[in-house]
Design a protein around this motif. Structure first.
Motif, mmCIF file in Angstrom:
data_model
loop_
_atom_site.group_PDB
_atom_site.id
_atom_site.type_symbol
_atom_site.label_atom_id
_atom_site.label_comp_id
_atom_site.label_asym_id
_atom_site.label_seq_id
_atom_site.Cartn_x
_atom_site.Cartn_y
_atom_site.Cartn_z
ATOM 1 N N ALA A 1 -11.632 2.956 -12.819
ATOM 2 C CA ALA A 1 -10.319 2.786 -11.846
ATOM 3 C C ALA A 1 -9.484 4.147 -11.630
ATOM 4 C CB ALA A 1 -9.730 1.704 -12.310
ATOM 5 N N GLU A 2 -9.438 4.633 -13.040
ATOM 6 C CA GLU A 2 -8.722 5.959 -13.129
ATOM 7 C C GLU A 2 -9.440 7.146 -12.658
ATOM 8 O OE1 GLU A 2 -5.404 8.011 -14.380
ATOM 9 O OE2 GLU A 2 -5.632 5.843 -14.926
ATOM 10 N N LYS A 3 -10.539 7.123 -12.694
ATOM 11 C CA LYS A 3 -11.328 8.241 -11.939
ATOM 12 C C LYS A 3 -11.137 7.885 -10.442
ATOM 13 C CE LYS A 3 -16.015 10.151 -12.065
ATOM 14 N NZ LYS A 3 -17.299 10.132 -12.707
ATOM 15 N N MET A 4 -11.316 6.895 -9.847
ATOM 16 C CA MET A 4 -11.249 6.548 -8.387
ATOM 17 C C MET A 4 -9.681 6.791 -8.184
ATOM 18 S SD MET A 4 -14.314 5.662 -7.673
ATOM 19 C CE MET A 4 -14.925 6.323 -9.118
ATOM 20 N N LEU A 5 -8.878 6.736 -8.574
ATOM 21 C CA LEU A 5 -7.650 7.041 -8.318
ATOM 22 C C LEU A 5 -7.394 8.258 -8.340
ATOM 23 C CD1 LEU A 5 -4.538 6.125 -7.187
ATOM 24 C CD2 LEU A 5 -4.066 5.925 -9.658
ATOM 25 N N GLY A 6 -8.015 9.358 -9.406
ATOM 26 C CA GLY A 6 -7.917 10.705 -9.238
ATOM 27 C C GLY A 6 -8.585 11.252 -7.902
ATOM 28 N N PHE A 7 -9.708 10.508 -7.422
ATOM 29 C CA PHE A 7 -10.161 11.143 -6.257
ATOM 30 C C PHE A 7 -9.154 11.165 -5.078
ATOM 31 C CE2 PHE A 7 -14.834 9.906 -8.078
ATOM 32 C CZ PHE A 7 -14.955 11.190 -8.697
#
Length: 129
Positions: free
Chosen positions: A29-35
């Motif tokens: 989830a953190e990675k997707m928000l980073g995107f």
């Protein structure tokens, strides 16, 4: 010194247990928000479930943050992720602070870990009542 070493040795098994209990979806989830924050639409699209890919075009994932910021001001930060589970899917929710108010980041994954949705929604939409 011995006391410190003993405390560290005693803490190590606790840290290992704590790491094992962390849901791997939180990091996703953190990675997707980073995107989203970095306007990486291609990366968001690549992580979508095949079911969702058939309904969404990559172009729809471009400039998502810019669209939100036009309404609520510049993104400032987000808080810790909370996990909610419903009907076999996990939703990851984090409070997000913008210049003009509070929002929430919402990322939903299917059981295989592929993304079903990512949204920035009003904070009231996810508050437990």
């Amino acid at each position: 010194m011995k006391k410190l070493l003993l405390m560290l040795l005693m803490a190590c098994p606790l840290m290992a247990v704590a790491q094992e209990t962390i849901d791997p979806g939180v990091a996703r989830a953190e990675k997707m928000l980073g995107f989203v924050l970095q306007n990486q639409a291609d990366s968001l699209y690549a992580n979508l479930s095949d079911k969702v890919k058939g309904m969404v075009q990559k172009e729809q994932l471009e400039n998502v943050l810019e669209q939100v910021e036009a309404q609520v001001g510049k993104y400032q930060k987000h808080g810790p992720w909370e996990i909610q589970e419903m009907m076999g899917v996990k939703a990851y929710v984090a409070p997000a602070t913008f210049e003009k108010g509070e929002m929430a980041a919402l990322v939903v994954f299917d059981p295989e870990g592929k993304m079903l949705a990512i949204q920035i929604v009003p904070a009231e939409a996810i508050k437990k009542g």
